[in-house]
Design a protein around this motif. Structure first.
Motif, short mmCIF file in Angstrom:
data_model
loop_
_atom_site.label_atom_id
_atom_site.label_comp_id
_atom_site.label_asym_id
_atom_site.label_seq_id
_atom_site.Cartn_x
_atom_site.Cartn_y
_atom_site.Cartn_z
N ALA A 146 0.87 -1.14 -0.06
CA ALA A 146 -0.07 0.15 0.08
C ALA A 146 0.82 1.26 0.01
O ALA A 146 0.68 2.25 -0.80
CB ALA A 146 -0.96 -0.11 1.21
N LEU A 147 2.06 1.12 1.01
CA LEU A 147 2.81 2.62 0.78
C LEU A 147 3.57 2.59 -0.57
O LEU A 147 3.67 3.61 -0.87
CB LEU A 147 3.72 2.35 2.19
N ALA A 148 3.98 1.53 -1.07
CA ALA A 148 4.55 1.54 -2.34
C ALA A 148 3.70 2.24 -3.51
O ALA A 148 3.93 3.14 -4.29
CB ALA A 148 5.14 0.28 -3.00
N ALA A 149 2.37 1.83 -3.42
CA ALA A 149 1.33 2.47 -4.43
C ALA A 149 1.02 3.86 -4.15
O ALA A 149 1.05 4.46 -5.03
CB ALA A 149 -0.06 1.55 -4.34
N TRP A 150 0.95 4.18 -2.68
CA TRP A 150 0.91 5.63 -2.61
C TRP A 150 2.08 6.51 -3.23
O TRP A 150 1.87 7.62 -3.75
CB TRP A 150 0.86 5.96 -0.98
N TYR A 151 3.16 6.14 -2.88
CA TYR A 151 4.36 6.73 -3.25
C TYR A 151 4.31 6.87 -4.84
O TYR A 151 4.60 7.80 -5.71
CB TYR A 151 5.73 6.20 -3.12
N LEU A 152 4.19 6.02 -5.73
CA LEU A 152 3.93 5.69 -7.12
C LEU A 152 2.74 6.63 -7.64
O LEU A 152 2.79 7.27 -8.45
CB LEU A 152 3.67 4.24 -7.41
N THR A 153 1.58 6.73 -6.86
CA THR A 153 0.51 7.32 -7.32
C THR A 153 0.62 8.94 -7.16
O THR A 153 0.33 9.63 -7.87
CB THR A 153 -0.80 6.90 -6.50
N HIS A 154 1.10 9.43 -5.95
CA HIS A 154 1.08 10.71 -5.55
C HIS A 154 2.49 11.50 -5.96
O HIS A 154 2.41 12.56 -6.31
CB HIS A 154 0.85 10.79 -3.88
N LEU A 155 3.47 10.74 -5.97
CA LEU A 155 5.01 11.18 -6.43
C LEU A 155 5.56 10.74 -7.46
O LEU A 155 6.50 11.44 -7.92
CB LEU A 155 5.74 10.92 -5.04
N GLY A 156 4.98 9.64 -8.08
CA GLY A 156 5.63 8.90 -9.14
C GLY A 156 7.00 8.35 -8.75
O GLY A 156 7.97 8.13 -9.89
N VAL A 157 7.06 8.29 -7.62
CA VAL A 157 8.40 7.53 -7.21
C VAL A 157 8.19 6.03 -7.01
O VAL A 157 7.35 5.50 -6.45
CB VAL A 157 8.61 7.92 -5.87
N GLY A 158 9.10 5.14 -7.62
CA GLY A 158 9.04 3.87 -7.57
C GLY A 158 8.66 3.14 -8.93
O GLY A 158 8.74 3.60 -9.99
N ALA A 159 8.16 2.00 -8.81
CA ALA A 159 7.93 1.23 -9.98
C ALA A 159 6.56 0.27 -9.76
O ALA A 159 6.29 0.02 -8.51
CB ALA A 159 9.19 0.32 -10.49
N PRO A 160 6.03 0.09 -10.74
CA PRO A 160 4.57 -0.86 -10.59
C PRO A 160 5.07 -2.00 -9.92
O PRO A 160 6.19 -2.50 -9.86
CB PRO A 160 4.30 -0.98 -11.98
N GLU A 161 4.25 -2.56 -9.17
CA GLU A 161 4.30 -3.91 -8.21
C GLU A 161 4.79 -5.04 -9.19
O GLU A 161 4.54 -5.21 -10.32
CB GLU A 161 2.82 -4.22 -7.79
N GLY A 162 5.75 -5.76 -8.57
CA GLY A 162 6.44 -6.55 -9.28
C GLY A 162 7.78 -6.30 -9.85
O GLY A 162 8.59 -6.98 -10.43
N GLN A 163 7.79 -4.87 -10.12
CA GLN A 163 9.17 -4.18 -10.79
C GLN A 163 9.97 -3.29 -9.55
O GLN A 163 9.14 -3.06 -8.73
CB GLN A 163 8.75 -3.37 -11.83
N PHE A 164 11.18 -3.30 -9.79
CA PHE A 164 11.93 -2.67 -8.73
C PHE A 164 12.74 -1.44 -9.01
O PHE A 164 13.23 -0.74 -8.26
CB PHE A 164 12.69 -3.65 -8.17
N LEU A 165 12.94 -1.22 -10.67
CA LEU A 165 13.89 -0.02 -10.73
C LEU A 165 12.85 1.12 -10.96
O LEU A 165 12.07 0.92 -11.79
CB LEU A 165 14.73 -0.62 -11.93
N TRP A 166 13.47 2.12 -10.46
CA TRP A 166 12.85 3.44 -10.93
C TRP A 166 14.24 4.33 -11.67
O TRP A 166 14.95 4.72 -10.89
CB TRP A 166 12.46 4.14 -9.60
#
Length: 120
Positions: free
Chosen positions: A18-38
């Motif tokens: 959930a926290l990874a999804a929040w960072y991706l949704t609101h800040l564009g930080v990270g990668a979609p679930e199952g991926q690790f590189l940004w």
């Protein structure tokens, strides 16, 4: 032989997905679930230990993530529209040579500083 940059940032979470999804949704930080590189843009990175009694961020937190942004006003407007509290203080922006700042907290209360460096 030298370090060439930060290779990752790892921290504990009560709900990592959930926290990874929040960072991706609101800040564009990270990668979609199952991926690790940004892949991020090259630019300055500040690496600065603070005194243990610093009041620059909450005393109960051992770290604060600083994210470099290219449109602080646009991002903070988007965050506010999503119901995320955005904190700004005039003294944070006292030096045009340093840039502009705002702060938010993720859903687990971790501090995030948003930094728009000065135009080159």
């Amino acid at each position: 032989m030298a370090v060439t940059g930060i290779g990752g940032f790892f921290f504990r979470s009560s709900d990592p997905q959930a926290l990874a999804a929040w960072y991706l949704t609101h800040l564009g930080v990270g990668a979609p679930e199952g991926q690790f590189l940004w892949d991020q843009q090259a630019g300055p990175t500040v690496f600065a230990p603070f005194k243990a009694d610093s009041d620059y961020f909450a005393a109960d937190k051992g770290w604060m993530l600083n994210l470099r942004v290219d449109d602080l006003d646009g991002l903070t407007a988007s965050l506010a529209a999503a119901g995320i509290e955005v904190i700004t203080k005039p003294e944070w922006n006292a030096s045009a040579e340093v840039g502009r700042f705002a702060r938010i907290h993720d859903p687990e209360g971790n501090p995030i500083e948003l930094w728009q460096p000065p135009a080159s």
